[in-house]
Design an enzyme around this catalytic site. Structure first.
Site, mmCIF file in Angstrom:
data_model
loop_
_atom_site.group_PDB
_atom_site.id
_atom_site.type_symbol
_atom_site.label_atom_id
_atom_site.label_comp_id
_atom_site.label_asym_id
_atom_site.label_seq_id
_atom_site.Cartn_x
_atom_site.Cartn_y
_atom_site.Cartn_z
ATOM 1 N N LYS A 276 0.840 -1.204 0.000
ATOM 2 C CA LYS A 276 0.000 0.000 0.000
ATOM 3 C C LYS A 276 0.876 1.256 0.000
ATOM 4 O O LYS A 276 0.641 2.177 -0.781
ATOM 5 C CB LYS A 276 -0.918 -0.041 1.239
ATOM 6 C CG LYS A 276 -1.920 1.085 1.319
ATOM 7 C CD LYS A 276 -3.145 0.697 2.127
ATOM 8 C CE LYS A 276 -2.899 0.678 3.623
ATOM 9 N NZ LYS A 276 -2.714 2.029 4.191
ATOM 10 N N ASP B 240 1.619 -1.538 11.769
ATOM 11 C CA ASP B 240 0.308 -1.986 11.270
ATOM 12 C C ASP B 240 0.020 -3.446 11.628
ATOM 13 O O ASP B 240 -1.078 -3.947 11.373
ATOM 14 C CB ASP B 240 0.233 -1.793 9.753
ATOM 15 C CG ASP B 240 0.229 -0.310 9.382
ATOM 16 O OD1 ASP B 240 -0.170 0.518 10.222
ATOM 17 O OD2 ASP B 240 0.644 0.020 8.251
ATOM 18 N N GLY C 57 -5.197 7.749 5.328
ATOM 19 C CA GLY C 57 -4.303 8.663 6.047
ATOM 20 C C GLY C 57 -3.066 8.983 5.222
ATOM 21 O O GLY C 57 -2.566 10.114 5.225
ATOM 22 N N LYS D 13 -5.104 5.484 14.724
ATOM 23 C CA LYS D 13 -5.115 4.879 13.386
ATOM 24 C C LYS D 13 -6.553 4.913 12.865
ATOM 25 O O LYS D 13 -7.372 5.670 13.361
ATOM 26 C CB LYS D 13 -4.556 3.460 13.452
ATOM 27 C CG LYS D 13 -3.060 3.414 13.773
ATOM 28 C CD LYS D 13 -2.232 3.887 12.596
ATOM 29 C CE LYS D 13 -0.753 3.940 12.931
ATOM 30 N NZ LYS D 13 0.010 4.635 11.898
ATOM 31 N N ARG E 3 2.905 5.976 -3.211
ATOM 32 C CA ARG E 3 4.058 6.805 -3.569
ATOM 33 C C ARG E 3 4.349 6.748 -5.058
ATOM 34 O O ARG E 3 4.849 7.715 -5.646
ATOM 35 C CB ARG E 3 5.271 6.367 -2.740
ATOM 36 C CG ARG E 3 5.168 6.840 -1.264
ATOM 37 C CD ARG E 3 5.978 5.956 -0.341
ATOM 38 N NE ARG E 3 6.083 6.439 1.026
ATOM 39 C CZ ARG E 3 5.154 6.246 1.981
ATOM 40 N NH1 ARG E 3 4.017 5.598 1.700
ATOM 41 N NH2 ARG E 3 5.348 6.709 3.206
ATOM 42 N N ARG F 258 -7.010 1.151 17.728
ATOM 43 C CA ARG F 258 -6.740 -0.284 17.538
ATOM 44 C C ARG F 258 -6.400 -0.998 18.850
ATOM 45 O O ARG F 258 -6.531 -2.214 18.934
ATOM 46 C CB ARG F 258 -5.626 -0.473 16.500
ATOM 47 C CG ARG F 258 -6.101 -0.137 15.106
ATOM 48 C CD ARG F 258 -5.056 -0.361 14.044
ATOM 49 N NE ARG F 258 -5.650 -0.207 12.721
ATOM 50 C CZ ARG F 258 -4.965 -0.038 11.607
ATOM 51 N NH1 ARG F 258 -3.653 0.007 11.640
ATOM 52 N NH2 ARG F 258 -5.595 0.068 10.453
ATOM 53 N N ARG G 191 -7.778 -3.526 9.177
ATOM 54 C CA ARG G 191 -6.838 -4.422 9.866
ATOM 55 C C ARG G 191 -7.464 -5.079 11.102
ATOM 56 O O ARG G 191 -7.063 -6.175 11.484
ATOM 57 C CB ARG G 191 -5.554 -3.688 10.215
ATOM 58 C CG ARG G 191 -4.831 -3.175 8.974
ATOM 59 C CD ARG G 191 -3.355 -2.986 9.191
ATOM 60 N NE ARG G 191 -2.831 -2.041 8.216
ATOM 61 C CZ ARG G 191 -2.497 -2.341 6.969
ATOM 62 N NH1 ARG G 191 -2.613 -3.575 6.533
ATOM 63 N NH2 ARG G 191 -2.023 -1.418 6.155
#
Ligand code: S3P
Length: 433
Positions: free
Chosen positions: A21, A314, A93, A341, A26, A345, A387
């Site tokens: 991801k 993550d 984000g 996040k 990028r 979480r 997640r």
């Protein structure tokens, strides 16, 4: 959509996971700022990265999406156009923070918003340095929250020290630094993922690194290139965990990104006593990748803290699941970032694993997981967080009886095809109402 998971007796097979991801985002951003075409294979077609594509199209960039490639027609550093409407980053984000860095260098106004989770996430961390560089940024909550209004323009290079180790903050500043004269530097308390630095170099920018400081030289002429995106280790992590905790399992995940700033989960699995093996390693544009094999293992609890945290930021939800299935105590500390996040979480994993019969204490900066209790299937909340949904699905595979995870469509943010990949290795999983 609900995800319905029954106990798995055995997981077996050779699989791949979707593209990384961070690298996918990028590739679009730098491709847009480069001259010539950037051709990306292995691009993650998840909702977050599609949000990035949508935003850059609104900034006047031609992007062609074919089944196996994304082609970005670069417009050079000064070629973006003022968007006619508000840019919507969805749940991403990375999009809002990195894009803000780029927009800070544009001689026009832009407005950014996202879903209800994005509008709760802290933005002062990017607003402050970008304002110091000369951008004018307004946000809700006394300039701390999205929606954001950015009036960019003449930027000056700065040397900035961040309080948190965040690749998103570092990257926002480095990307803004492309538009300033001279060297822009960022110093972080710990090293965070360095995909921006690696890709900037590959596109032709000058980047210097020393200890925990990274610097980029402004006004480079970036050149479009071919990017091969490795599989996302953060997606592979769910399968590594499942393979380790389900009985009689043997899984190989091929072509996974092995950048050392991301491989904390492999170190954790090894420390916990997992049977894990890495083969066929190679390099793709400065990013290492390889195949990872994992077998059912007897895990022991460990302590996860300090400079290890950014290397597995993550993966903490699924590490909590590993802890619940290990013997002894697993303690995660220095992870207060998890509270801001896509969801909180720490509390999400603590409350939902307790529903499944685990014993967990939520700490101010982490979790204390008492392992060794048998998990039982339950009706679980995903908090619309991809997640959390996937980590709980892994817990469901070792729980007795059925587990149902609510709002599981959130998984499409980072891992379209998660359910099919689970099925391919023999996991009894299905979608339901
Ligand atoms: C990311 C950086 C991390 C990570 C996120 C992706 C990136 O966020 O949690 O999923 O692509 O730069 P932080 O930089 O906020 O820790």
């Amino acid at each position: 959509m609900n995800l319905i998971i029954e106990t798995a007796n055995k997981l077996e097979g050779k699989i791949t996971v979707p593209g990384d991801k961070s690298i996918s985002h990028r590739s679009v951003m730098l491709g847009a700022l480069a001259h010539g075409i950037t051709e990306v294979s292995g691009f993650l077609m998840g909702e977050d990265c599609l949000s990035t594509i949508k935003c850059f199209r609104s900034l006047g960039v031609n992007i062609e999406v074919t089944p196996d490639k994304v082609l970005i027609e670069g417009r050079g550093l000064d070629g973006l156009k003022e968007p006619v409407d508000i840019l919507d980053v969805g749940n991403s984000g990375t999009t809002i923070r990195l894009l803000s860095g780029i927009l800070a260098g544009q001689n026009f106004a832009s407005f950014l918003t996202g879903d209800s989770s994005i509008r709760k996430r802290p933005m002062a961390r990017i607003i402050q340095p970008l304002t110091l560089m000369g951008a004018k940024i307004l946000g809700r909550g006394n300039n701390t929250l999205a929606p954001l209004a950015i009036r960019g323009g003449e930027l000056k290079a700065i040397e900035y020290t961040t309080e948190i180790a965040s690749a998103q903050v570092k990257s926002a500043i480095l990307l803004a630094g492309l538009f300033a004269d001279g060297w822009t530097g960022v110093t972080q308390p710990e090293k965070s993922r360095d995909h921006t630095e690696i890709m900037l170099k590959a596109f032709g920018a000058q980047v210097k690194e020393q200890d925990k400081t990274v610097m980029v030289k402004g006004r480079p002429r970036l050149k479009g290139l071919k990017v091969i995106v490795p599989g996302d280790i953060s997606s592979a992590a769910f399968f590594l965990a499942a393979g380790a905790i389900c009985p009689q399992s043997f899984l190989t995940i091929c072509g996974v990104g092995l950048n050392p700033t991301r491989t904390g989960i492999i170190d954790v699995l090894k420390q916990m006593g997992a049977k894990i093996d890495i083969r066929n390693t190679c390099d793709s544009g400065g990013e290492p990748m390889g195949d990872i094999t994992i077998e059912s293992s007897n895990l022991q609890g460990i302590k996860v803290y300090g400079d290890m945290i950014p290397r597995l930021i993550d993966e903490i939800p699924v590490i909590a699941v590993l802890g619940a299935c290990a013997s002894g105590i697993t303690e995660i500390r220095d992870a207060q970032e998890l509270k801001v996040k896509e969801s909180n979480r720490l509390s999400a994993m603590a409350t939902q694993l307790v529903r499944m019969g685990a014993k967990i204490e939520e700490l101010p900066d982490g979790l204390r997981v008492y392992g060794g209790r048998k998990l039982t299937g339950a009706l679980c909340e995903s908090y619309h967080d991809h997640r959390i949904a996937m980590a709980l699905a892994v817990a469901g595979l070792v729980a007795q009886d059925r587990t149902v995870i609510k709002d599981a469509e959130a998984i499409n943010v980072s891992f379209p095809g998660f359910v099919n990949t689970l099925r391919a290795i023999g996991a009894p999983v299905r979608e339901g109402q």
